[in-house]
Design an enzyme around this catalytic site. Structure first.
Site, PDB file in Angstrom:
ATOM      1  N   ASP A  19      46.630  -0.974  35.668  1.00  0.00           N
ATOM      2  CA  ASP A  19      45.188  -1.141  35.875  1.00  0.00           C
ATOM      3  C   ASP A  19      44.444  -0.055  35.088  1.00  0.00           C
ATOM      4  O   ASP A  19      43.910   0.895  35.654  1.00  0.00           O
ATOM      5  CB  ASP A  19      44.870  -1.079  37.372  1.00  0.00           C
ATOM      6  N   HIS A  40      40.725  -3.857  35.753  1.00  0.00           N
ATOM      7  CA  HIS A  40      40.024  -4.866  36.553  1.00  0.00           C
ATOM      8  C   HIS A  40      38.505  -4.697  36.467  1.00  0.00           C
ATOM      9  O   HIS A  40      37.759  -5.522  37.004  1.00  0.00           O
ATOM     10  CB  HIS A  40      40.542  -4.881  37.996  1.00  0.00           C
ATOM     11  N   ASP A  58      13.570  14.102  35.482  1.00  0.00           N
ATOM     12  CA  ASP A  58      12.885  14.261  36.756  1.00  0.00           C
ATOM     13  C   ASP A  58      13.018  15.704  37.188  1.00  0.00           C
ATOM     14  O   ASP A  58      14.109  16.191  37.459  1.00  0.00           O
ATOM     15  CB  ASP A  58      13.529  13.328  37.795  1.00  0.00           C
ATOM     16  N   SER A 108      35.539   1.832  41.738  1.00  0.00           N
ATOM     17  CA  SER A 108      36.649   1.338  40.949  1.00  0.00           C
ATOM     18  C   SER A 108      36.468   1.807  39.514  1.00  0.00           C
ATOM     19  O   SER A 108      35.352   1.803  38.991  1.00  0.00           O
ATOM     20  CB  SER A 108      36.646  -0.186  40.946  1.00  0.00           C
TER      21      SER A 108
END
Ligand SMILES: *[C@@H]1O[C@H](CO)[C@@H](O)[C@H](O)[C@H]1NC(C)=O
Ligand SMILES: *[C@@H]1O[C@H](CO)[C@@H](O)[C@H](O)[C@H]1NC(C)=O
Ligand SMILES: *[C@@H]1O[C@H](CO)[C@@H](O)[C@H](O)[C@H]1NC(C)=O
Ligand SMILES: CC(=O)N[C@H]1CO[C@H](CO)[C@@H](O)[C@@H]1O
Length: 284
Positions: free
Chosen positions: A137, A82, A104, A227
């Site tokens: 997924d 997804h 940095d 996700s």
């Protein structure tokens, strides 16, 4: 064997190893990190250690940070299906502090420069959104060229042809969306417990099968992760502890009412799919 001619020799070797049935790591140098738990002066209690998650990838779609992913080889990022979009996609590697992608050293620890790679192939699982809404997924993003491994860019371990150790605790990392809707500046980490799948099924009113993992936290302040990001655990393998990828953040709190439970794609269920997809997309 005809169709394998022309793909990277290393993948062909892995394929042969698969056929042989012996366990192997996708990348032998995976998971090594400086494991710095030093947070420097930035971030808060849940900030991940600098350089301790060098496989963590930020997926940027149409110019906006959209999902997390895991570097699994020098060319491929594993994420959730997804999270794959037809829009222009890049991945950012070696990221830690999203607002400052330059070297940095102001905190006394040098945070290395993050860099981007263009995605030239998107490979969502073909069954995603067809067989069901939530299963399958999983997907791969292929980068236009290979990345070099370093202290800040290194793949997480994936084990093939082996029973994964039955663990009950996982790490999840991400820049997540905080309650104020903003992304965290600093990579966040949370520890989750494995729950019985039936608990996720109940909470989410969805079938949760063995291709998925139900995970959650008892503390209310855990981050969700992004996700597509990794659900991992450190496991003792051939003499040392290494982080292995167990799951992919699929869906959770937003869709499921109440409780801190989330559903993760069970990566172990898809190792054959991952190997096939890489073999068929390693050239061209
Ligand atoms: C895995 O561990 C849990 C407890 O941590 C246990 O309930 C379960 O039966 C175990 N599963 C297997 C397959 O060993
Ligand atoms: C989570 O990650 C830390 C290092 O960042 C590690 O020490 C710990 O063992 C991991 N937890 C699990 C459950 O693997
Ligand atoms: C994940 O899949 C593997 C392989 O199919 C299976 O052995 C394992 O039990 C699954 N894990 C969970 C938490 O269901
Ligand atoms: C094992 C490992 O990655 N070690 C590195 C830790 O960080 C120092 C300095 O940043 C490197 O010199 C080491 O190689």
């Amino acid at each position: 064997m005809q169709r394998f001619i022309g793909v990277f020799a290393v993948l062909a070797c892995l394929f042969l190893a698969t056929e042989n049935g012996s366990a192997f790591l996708l990348e032998s140098e995976c998971g090594k990190s400086n494991r710095s738990e030093n947070y420097g002066l930035i971030g808060g209690g849940q900030s991940a250690g600098i350089l301790s998650n060098p496989w963590m990838v930020l997926i940027i779609i149409g110019g906006s940070p959209f999902c997390g992913g895991s570097l699994i080889t020098s060319r491929f990022v594993l994420t959730a299906a997804h999270c794959i979009s037809p829009l222009y996609t890049i991945v950012r590697l070696g990221d830690y502090l999203t607002v400052n992608p330059e070297d940095d050293c102001s905190t006394g620890i040098c945070i290395p420069r993050a860099y981007i790679k263009h995605v030239d192939k998107k490979i969502p699982h073909a069954n995603f959104n067809k067989i069901s809404n939530q299963q399958y997924d999983i997907g791969l993003l292929r980068m236009a060229d290979v990345v070099e491994f370093s202290d800040s860019v290194r793949p997480i371990c994936l084990l093939f042809n082996a029973q994964m150790e039955n663990v009950s605790l996982f790490n999840v990392t991400g820049w997540g969306k905080r309650e104020d809707g903003e992304m965290s500046r600093v990579l966040q980490k949370a520890t989750l417990s494995k729950f019985d799948r039936s608990q996720c099924s109940q909470k989410c009113e969805e079938t949760v099968d063995e291709t998925q993992i139900c995970g959650g936290s008892y503390s209310s302040d855990s981050c969700d992760g992004d996700s597509g990001g990794p659900l991992s655990a450190e496991v003792y393998y051939k003499g040392e502890f290494r982080p292995f990828l167990y799951g992919i953040v699929s869906y959770g709190k937003l869709q499921c009412t109440g409780g801190g439970l989330g559903v993760y794609t069970n990566v172990t269920s898809f190792t054959n799919w991952i190997m096939d997809a890489m073999l068929h997309n390693s050239s061209g």
